[in-house]
Write an enzyme that holds these catalytic residues in place. Sequence first.
Site, PDB file in Angstrom:
ATOM      1  N   LYS A  54       0.904  -1.277   0.028  1.00 38.74           N
ATOM      2  CA  LYS A  54       0.095   0.063   0.051  1.00 38.74           C
ATOM      3  C   LYS A  54       0.779   1.328   0.074  1.00 38.74           C
ATOM      4  CE  LYS A  54      -4.028  -2.548   2.144  1.00 38.74           C
ATOM      5  NZ  LYS A  54      -4.437  -2.846   3.150  1.00 38.74           N
ATOM      6  N   GLN A  98      -5.130  -1.974   9.379  1.00 41.34           N
ATOM      7  CA  GLN A  98      -4.876  -3.266   8.662  1.00 41.34           C
ATOM      8  C   GLN A  98      -5.441  -4.255   9.763  1.00 41.34           C
ATOM      9  OE1 GLN A  98      -3.403  -3.627   5.877  1.00 41.34           O
ATOM     10  NE2 GLN A  98      -3.872  -5.811   5.985  1.00 41.34           N
ATOM     11  N   ASP A 121     -11.245   2.189   3.231  1.00 42.11           N
ATOM     12  CA  ASP A 121     -11.621   0.526   3.319  1.00 42.11           C
ATOM     13  C   ASP A 121     -13.187   0.600   2.879  1.00 42.11           C
ATOM     14  OD1 ASP A 121      -9.608  -1.048   3.225  1.00 42.11           O
ATOM     15  OD2 ASP A 121      -9.469  -1.441   5.401  1.00 42.11           O
TER      16      ASP A 121
END
Length: 284
Positions: A54, A98, A121
């Site tokens: 990322k 995460q 997200d």
Amino acid sequence: MTAQILNGNRIAKQLRQGIAEQTTQLIAKGYRAPGLAVVLVGDDPASHVYVSHKQRDCAQVGFHSELLHLPNDATQQQLEDAVTGLNARKDIDGVLVQVPLPDQLDAQRIVELIDPSKDVDGFHPYNLGRLAIRQPALRPCTARGVMALLEATNIPIRGLDATIVGASNHVGRPMGLELLLAGCTVTTAHKFSKNLAANVQNADILVSAVGKPGLIDGNWVKPGAIVVDVGITRDDQGKLNGDIQFEAAKQRASWITPVPGGVGPMTRLGLLQNTLQVALQQLR
Ligand code: NAP
């Protein structure tokens, strides 16, 4: 029929170039670069790899990215303080925690603590709800990435029969909402479904997101179907496998994603698209 390959690496690369160009233009106009903050808790090796990808993606398109690394024994309060701090930062557009998180942490509470306007997200109930009422705000990255793959086939999908296998909050359910929004007739098959083969055989669009290699017999695929395999499972030899028996499915589908190199790069693209979307909204 032998399917054409839906090459996520190539499609994501093209779309990333567009994001990089938009970022260059923003900076040329005197604005700051879009900013993504990732919170990583603990030492899960796979999570470390995902986070480094990322950060690399952000660097490639000119975004600012930050990593906040908390120890494996971090408390709920420490993690909540970290998220709250990032929510308040003006220079950070996207906040991502995460997963998976260590067992002592309540992941759903954290998802709901992230400012929905920074939830890149797309997992916050606000953003899932917006998608459900046909007014998407920040869309879950994998489903968003799959929709971009479908668009790349140039096949009009309105009215097609779509089957999704797997019903998780992160992938299966948002995928169903995206396809419904796009005008498909959507079936979601899950572990209690009585006849998975029949659900698959009926699908003009098949998306599998379970994580069980070979679950979908390639001979079930409807001739001419678009086949998207979200599943990724690493076997004992370290090879990555999807849910769908690729070689047999490829003989019947019109388009098919490989594993790896199909959905994975598009999920990462979705994160960049969401971060840019927030940054542009801030400017407006
Ligand atoms: P998950 O949370 O484990 O969800 C899997 C879903 O499949 C659950 O709804 C599960 O039901 C259901 N399921 C289990 N057995 C089934 C069966 N026999 N038939 C139909 N459905 C069944 O996983 P996820 O996060 O959605 O991810 C799914 C897969 O996609 C994993 O392999 C993951 O690594 C991969 N993935 C890939 C990407 C990418 O970018 N390529 C992104 C995200 C995820 P229950 O919940 O009732 O058990």
